[in-house]
Design an enzyme around this catalytic site. Sequence first.
Site, mmCIF file in Angstrom:
data_model
loop_
_atom_site.group_PDB
_atom_site.id
_atom_site.type_symbol
_atom_site.label_atom_id
_atom_site.label_comp_id
_atom_site.label_asym_id
_atom_site.label_seq_id
_atom_site.Cartn_x
_atom_site.Cartn_y
_atom_site.Cartn_z
ATOM 1 N N HIS A 73 0.846 -1.192 0.000
ATOM 2 C CA HIS A 73 0.000 0.000 0.000
ATOM 3 C C HIS A 73 0.891 1.256 0.000
ATOM 4 O O HIS A 73 0.873 2.048 0.960
ATOM 5 C CB HIS A 73 -0.921 0.054 1.218
ATOM 6 C CG HIS A 73 -2.086 -0.886 1.162
ATOM 7 N ND1 HIS A 73 -2.822 -1.234 2.274
ATOM 8 C CD2 HIS A 73 -2.658 -1.575 0.130
ATOM 9 C CE1 HIS A 73 -3.777 -2.073 1.934
ATOM 10 N NE2 HIS A 73 -3.702 -2.301 0.635
ATOM 11 N N ALA A 78 3.014 1.378 6.094
ATOM 12 C CA ALA A 78 2.706 0.785 7.389
ATOM 13 C C ALA A 78 1.837 -0.451 7.208
ATOM 14 O O ALA A 78 1.345 -1.004 8.188
ATOM 15 C CB ALA A 78 1.987 1.802 8.277
ATOM 16 N N HIS A 79 1.647 -0.873 5.958
ATOM 17 C CA HIS A 79 0.805 -2.029 5.632
ATOM 18 C C HIS A 79 1.633 -3.015 4.822
ATOM 19 O O HIS A 79 1.679 -2.943 3.596
ATOM 20 C CB HIS A 79 -0.425 -1.597 4.823
ATOM 21 C CG HIS A 79 -1.291 -0.587 5.507
ATOM 22 N ND1 HIS A 79 -2.274 0.127 4.844
ATOM 23 C CD2 HIS A 79 -1.324 -0.160 6.795
ATOM 24 C CE1 HIS A 79 -2.871 0.933 5.694
ATOM 25 N NE2 HIS A 79 -2.306 0.785 6.891
ATOM 26 N N VAL A 80 2.294 -3.923 5.513
ATOM 27 C CA VAL A 80 3.242 -4.836 4.879
ATOM 28 C C VAL A 80 2.582 -6.213 4.785
ATOM 29 O O VAL A 80 2.343 -6.860 5.804
ATOM 30 C CB VAL A 80 4.557 -4.906 5.681
ATOM 31 C CG1 VAL A 80 5.582 -5.756 4.950
ATOM 32 C CG2 VAL A 80 5.099 -3.498 5.917
#
Length: 706
Positions: free
Chosen positions: A457, A622-624
Amino acid sequence: MLAPRQQATLVALCRRMVPLPDEPDPAAARLARTVEVRIGSLDPVLSGRLASLIGWMDSPLAGMASAGRPSGFASLSSIRQDAWLRRWECSPLPPLRTAFQALRRIILSSHYADPSTYAEIGYRGPLHTRAPAVAWEGPLPGASSPSDPVARRDGGPAGGARVISIRPQLDLLTDPEVSGIIGGHRLRGDTRVRADVCIIGSGAGGAVTAARLAQAGHDVVVLEEGGYWRPEHFTENEAEMATRLYAEAGGRATEDLSVPMLQGRAVGGGTTVNWLAMLRTPDWVLDEWAAEHGAVGMGAAEMAAVFARIEDETSTREVPDDAHNPPNRALLDGARALGWRAGAMRINAHGCVRSGFCGLGCRYGARRAAADVYLPAALARGARLFADVRVTRVDAPATGPRRVHGTVLDRATGVPRGTITVEAPVVVLAAGAVGTPALLQRSGMGGGGVGRFLRLHPTTAVAGRYGREMYGAGGIPLSSVCDEFLRGSDGYGFWIETPPLYPALASVAMPGFGARHRELMRELPNTATMIVLIRDGAERDRSSGSVQVDRSGRVRIHYRVSRTDRERLLRGMEAVARIQFAAGAQEVYTLHAGADGLRSPADIPAMARRPSGPNQLGILSAHVNGTCRIGTDPSRSGCTPDGERHGVRGVYVADGSLMPTAPGVNPQETIMAMATVVAERIAARHPAGRAGSAGALAGTAAGNRE
């Protein structure tokens, strides 16, 4: 660690990056000492690279190439030093841009993490040390209700006296007699444990899996690399909390540093530090998973009940209209003025006091996530959690139990102090989309889709300067969302949110260096920052990124924003700029290197002409997700549709790495829902009580409690 000439170069770099006064003022030397300590605490490879870079900048060759003078950086005039840095910042050569960003980020974040800088930039600091200072901090007036996630004070105005911590209703984690938490700093020697299920990781996936399986009667052991921190340990100090609560002290990034990656590293994982957003996976994404990846039982109809269950367990509610801070209000007002869909965010909180420090852990007991809901539920059913344990290998023989091997860490120093081995018929990896594929590879279970199809993201920010106070460090950080463009024409779109503005994070996000950057930092109280996040991976057969363990054992993360995704990111930035101007911003800034601000909507088309390659446009994640995705083809996926590693019975995955594509929304609720489905399937396949003398605790751990 650094030689004297390297130290002189670092002092000169600090002086120009911030900027700081020349000698005899000691400020630059003090900052350089802080930066040197941070460099020494990094991964040894990264630490060595930075030290070598600083040393090379002292050479005549570097000076000739970068400043046209056969002199090291410290020997040049300030004008030539600035020209050198600008040349690297905007260089067509990616390695030079990487070098610039490495130095820029560590110097600026170190400077602005120092409380002595707060007054200059209008930052008010921790809420628990003072009374609420603006209307959007502290409890709201009025009567509270079950549908309201925000704390209210009957009959009184918002703000007022210092906020008092609110303890969670289910407080098993702070009761050492019943908690079942065993701190790594209390383990010595070799410890052996047996269980029905060993879960690696305690975040959104691991904690939910632990709760579901413990409630089904399984004896569960959870291993967590990070520490267990009680609410009073969350000091709201940015530098201190980044070190305690984030992977690699908040410094995790791709190899070329073009994408910093924020991931939690504590009991509760990322749910301990995220911004509370709870969004269901869109129906069209779930349909894509079923049609293209063989996901069974995860369609929109089946998952609706799972989402509803999770939302009830986590007290997920919509933020009321009187609870928004000015940046979120600007997002709502600006989007609606343009005729775009925007609304309040749903958050997992109860009694939120609007401190603004969600990203640094909630000391007020308002968060309702892994460490507040699911781990207590698991512990109440007899589960045990070992904190400060770094899992190094999983053995999965064809017969007999799986063995999970870990190193016990001293929490204060990170130094190994013992080992732990867990034997269990079932192992669940929930170490995140970096930790899980790395552990599989180290355990000889890599290959196929493991470590591939990394989805992030990709996120960038557009900041607006207003003629009024915005103070984005206070209030609920993420209380609104604009999802007008979420679906796009192909199911891959973008959405817009607001982040908190802590000083060190803001200093890295704000473009530039030196005097121009310092002026931007001084404008923080009047700045509203909005972020655009894209659903990456529209080129569905292409893996844009990877997580691989090299021969030395070091994890290497690679990622490239595809052309299609970059174009979508640009459209999102243009939309955010329009929202900012519609809400009243006087000037708008993007994260392009060396770019000027935009003064009116007429300037927005100029963004398309700005370079936006790696380290030319600031991007973070922050969206892995996505590195062990479910699927039916082992060559292109990591796990079966049931979450089991292809070809390895009894080894499952239950975290964000399991997602076959980027979800297109903040992933916390999606991960919890997928973990619920996987846990229920594990419970159906593997009856409880198969560990024999499950629950036996050998070695020196017996009796130790956190």
